[in-house]
Design an enzyme around this catalytic site. Structure first.
Site, PDB file in Angstrom:
ATOM      1  N   GLU A  40       2.593  -1.294   0.925  1.00 49.23           N
ATOM      2  CA  GLU A  40       2.512  -1.365  -0.631  1.00 49.23           C
ATOM      3  C   GLU A  40       3.205  -0.704  -1.451  1.00 49.23           C
ATOM      4  OE1 GLU A  40      -0.118  -3.111  -3.633  1.00 49.23           O
ATOM      5  OE2 GLU A  40      -0.181  -3.498  -1.522  1.00 49.23           O
ATOM      6  N   GLY A  82       4.016  -3.949  -5.933  1.00 47.96           N
ATOM      7  CA  GLY A  82       3.157  -5.086  -5.208  1.00 47.96           C
ATOM      8  C   GLY A  82       3.528  -4.814  -3.442  1.00 47.96           C
ATOM      9  N   VAL A  89       5.391  -5.473   0.178  1.00 48.93           N
ATOM     10  CA  VAL A  89       6.552  -5.755   0.651  1.00 48.93           C
ATOM     11  C   VAL A  89       6.580  -6.228   1.740  1.00 48.93           C
ATOM     12  CG1 VAL A  89       8.738  -4.881   1.212  1.00 48.93           C
ATOM     13  CG2 VAL A  89       7.507  -3.700  -0.598  1.00 48.93           C
ATOM     14  N   ASP A 129      13.554   5.958 -11.733  1.00 55.76           N
ATOM     15  CA  ASP A 129      12.537   6.161 -10.852  1.00 55.76           C
ATOM     16  C   ASP A 129      13.165   6.515  -9.131  1.00 55.76           C
ATOM     17  OD1 ASP A 129       9.767   6.529  -9.843  1.00 55.76           O
ATOM     18  OD2 ASP A 129       9.537   4.255  -9.035  1.00 55.76           O
TER      19      ASP A 129
END
Ligand code: ADP
EC number: 2.7.11.22
Length: 303
Positions: A15, A19, A21, A129
């Site tokens: 997760e 969402g 994977v 990120d």
């Protein structure tokens, strides 16, 4: 039953920020892929044309150190992004107590990270990120950056999903002070944190809140003076911190070479306008002096 008449769904891999994977077989190529199912949440209606257009641009980002986005399609109200499948990630390598990371190995991982960054920055795409579990490692040892450009399209992940606490440790000071006009420097700062983590074998600046994160940064490098970072006091969330002087960087990284420390300090420059770029970092003498970076195929095999 095929997804989008092409992908044979296998097990869930995990997760993530956006969402679930899951692993799948691409019946068109026979290759294993990872499919990210993105919850569209509030924009559910009319599968967001802006997102789809931007994703199209990401499909054009092809480089040996970037995860290839093979396909993107909406399916049952979720957006599906299909990526090449990768065996492991840098977080697993750093955490694997049996893996020895030589100075040449660290150099190789950092070089591959910076090559991927420099390529995307040249095309004006930011990651935003970066963290070790976003640096995926293939069976050939190549490191590839994952999730490029997604933060901009789908929004800052850790504000939406609270399980995403680790990203804070890689966040540049200008982001922590709420800047809205950030640039490629945020990725270079994060790459500096990852470089430090490779040297230390543990996350370098582990803040427990955004305020604490800035406190940890200032304790490591000294509170920035206006002469070092003129714009700081004008940032939206700026708050004054008690002045602390910078300890010698050497005291934090006793085993690092002088070249490694010099590059590290340039990646941790406070003023994002003065911070070294990914391309300049690749040209730093750290990469040309001995030891040479380890060839990807000879890097420690993650378990
Ligand atoms: P996060 O958002 O927390 O970084 P991701 O959404 O990137 O997590 O990934 C969730 C899980 O799926 C992780 O366990 C990750 O290792 C796995 N994963 C993501 N991308 C790939 C890929 N290309 N190949 C193999 N596994 C992947």
């Amino acid at each position: 039953k095929l997804v989008a008449e092409r992908y044979l769904k296998r097990e869930i891999l995990g997760e993530g920020t956006y969402g679930v994977v899951f692993k799948a077989i691409d019946t068109k190529t026979g290759k294993t892929v990872a499919i990210k199912k993105i919850r569209l949440g509030k924009y559910k209606e009319g599968v967001n044309f802006t997102a789809l257009r931007e994703i199209k641009l990401l499909k054009e980002l092809k480089d040996p150190n970037i995860i290839e986005l093979i396909d993107a399609f909406p399916h049952k109200g979720n957006l599906h992004l299909v990526f090449e499948f990768m065996e492991s990630d840098l977080e697993a390598v750093i955490r694997d107590r049996n893996a020895v990371l030589s100075p040449a190995d660290v150099k190789s991982y950092l070089q591959m990270t910076l090559k991927g960054l420099a390529f995307c920055h040249k095309k004006w795409v930011l990651h935003r990120d970066m963290k070790p579990n976003n640096l995926l490692i293939g069976s050939d040892g190549q490191l590839k950056l994952a999730d490029f450009g997604l933060a901009r399209i789908f929004g800052s992940p850790d504000r939406k999903f609270t399980h995403q606490v680790f990203a804070r440790w890689y966040r540049a000071p200008e982001l922590l002070f709420g800047t809205k006009q950030y640039g490629a420097g945020v990725d270079v700062w994060a790459a500096g944190c990852i470089f430090a983590e490779l040297l230390l074998r543990r996350p370098f600046l582990q803040g427990s809140s955004d305020i604490d994160q800035l406190g940890k940064i200032f304790a490591a490098f000294g509170t920035p003076k206006p002469s070092q970072w003129y714009d700081m006091v004008y940032l939206p969330d700026y708050v004054e911190y008690q002045f602390v002087p910078a300890p010698p960087l050497r005291s934090l990284f006793p085993m690092a070479s002088d070249d490694a420390l010099d590059l590290l300090s340039k990646m941790f420059t406070y003023d994002p306008k003065a911070r070294i770029s990914a391309q300049q970092a690749l040209e730093h003498r750290y990469f040309t002096t001995v030891p040479a970076p380890t060839k990807p195929a000879l890097l420690p095999r993650p378990i």
